[in-house]
Design a protein around this motif. Structure first.
Motif, PDB file in Angstrom:
ATOM      1  N   SER A  60       0.818  -1.209   0.000  1.00 22.83           N
ATOM      2  CA  SER A  60       0.000   0.000   0.000  1.00 22.83           C
ATOM      3  C   SER A  60       0.854   1.264   0.000  1.00 22.83           C
ATOM      4  O   SER A  60       0.375   2.335  -0.340  1.00 22.83           O
ATOM      5  N   ARG A  61       2.108   1.138   0.364  1.00 18.86           N
ATOM      6  CA  ARG A  61       3.011   2.281   0.414  1.00 18.86           C
ATOM      7  C   ARG A  61       3.785   2.460  -0.887  1.00 18.86           C
ATOM      8  O   ARG A  61       4.571   3.381  -1.038  1.00 18.86           O
ATOM      9  N   GLU A  62       3.542   1.573  -1.844  1.00 16.95           N
ATOM     10  CA  GLU A  62       4.236   1.641  -3.131  1.00 16.95           C
ATOM     11  C   GLU A  62       3.851   2.916  -3.855  1.00 16.95           C
ATOM     12  O   GLU A  62       2.681   3.285  -3.930  1.00 16.95           O
ATOM     13  N   GLN A  63       4.846   3.579  -4.385  1.00 18.10           N
ATOM     14  CA  GLN A  63       4.612   4.823  -5.096  1.00 18.10           C
ATOM     15  C   GLN A  63       4.962   4.641  -6.566  1.00 18.10           C
ATOM     16  O   GLN A  63       5.993   4.078  -6.900  1.00 18.10           O
ATOM     17  N   ARG A  64       4.100   5.138  -7.388  1.00 14.76           N
ATOM     18  CA  ARG A  64       4.330   5.074  -8.845  1.00 14.76           C
ATOM     19  C   ARG A  64       4.976   6.377  -9.266  1.00 14.76           C
ATOM     20  O   ARG A  64       4.701   7.439  -8.717  1.00 14.76           O
ATOM     21  N   ARG A  65       5.780   6.286 -10.268  1.00 11.90           N
ATOM     22  CA  ARG A  65       6.422   7.476 -10.816  1.00 11.90           C
ATOM     23  C   ARG A  65       5.374   8.281 -11.592  1.00 11.90           C
ATOM     24  O   ARG A  65       4.590   7.718 -12.350  1.00 11.90           O
ATOM     25  N   ALA A  66       5.348   9.570 -11.390  1.00 16.16           N
ATOM     26  CA  ALA A  66       4.385  10.432 -12.061  1.00 16.16           C
ATOM     27  C   ALA A  66       4.688  10.455 -13.566  1.00 16.16           C
ATOM     28  O   ALA A  66       5.841  10.392 -13.990  1.00 16.16           O
TER      29      ALA A  66
END
Length: 68
Positions: A60-66
Motif C-alpha cells: 500500500s506504500r508503493e509509489q508510482r512514478r508520475a
C-alpha cells in the motif's frame, strides 16, 4: 528467546519486524503512534505483526512514478 509455538507461525515480533525492515524498534513504535505503521496485535505485553498484513501494508506504500 524461547522457541515460538506453532500457533504464532506467520507472525513477527516487533524486534523481528524492525530487523527485517532495517529499522529501529522505536521507529516501529513511532509508526504505531502516528497510525502509519502496519496493523498489529497485542497479547498482554507481546506485540505481534501478521506477516501477510505487513506485506499488504508495504504494497500500500508503493509509489508510482508520475507521468512525464
Amino acid at each position: 528467546m524461547p522457541q515460538v509455538s506453532e500457533i504464532l507461525d506467520g507472525y513477527l515480533t516487533k524486534r523481528d519486524l524492525a530487523r527485517e525492515l532495517h529499522r529501529n524498534q522505536r521507529t516501529v513504535d513511532r509508526w504505531h503512534t502516528q497510525r502509519i505503521g502496519p496493523p498489529r496485535i497485542t497479547v498482554g505485553n507481546l506485540v505481534l505483526f501478521r506477516r501477510e498484513a505487513v506485506n499488504e501494508w508495504l504494497c500500500s506504500r508503493e509509489q508510482r512514478r508520475a507521468a512525464q
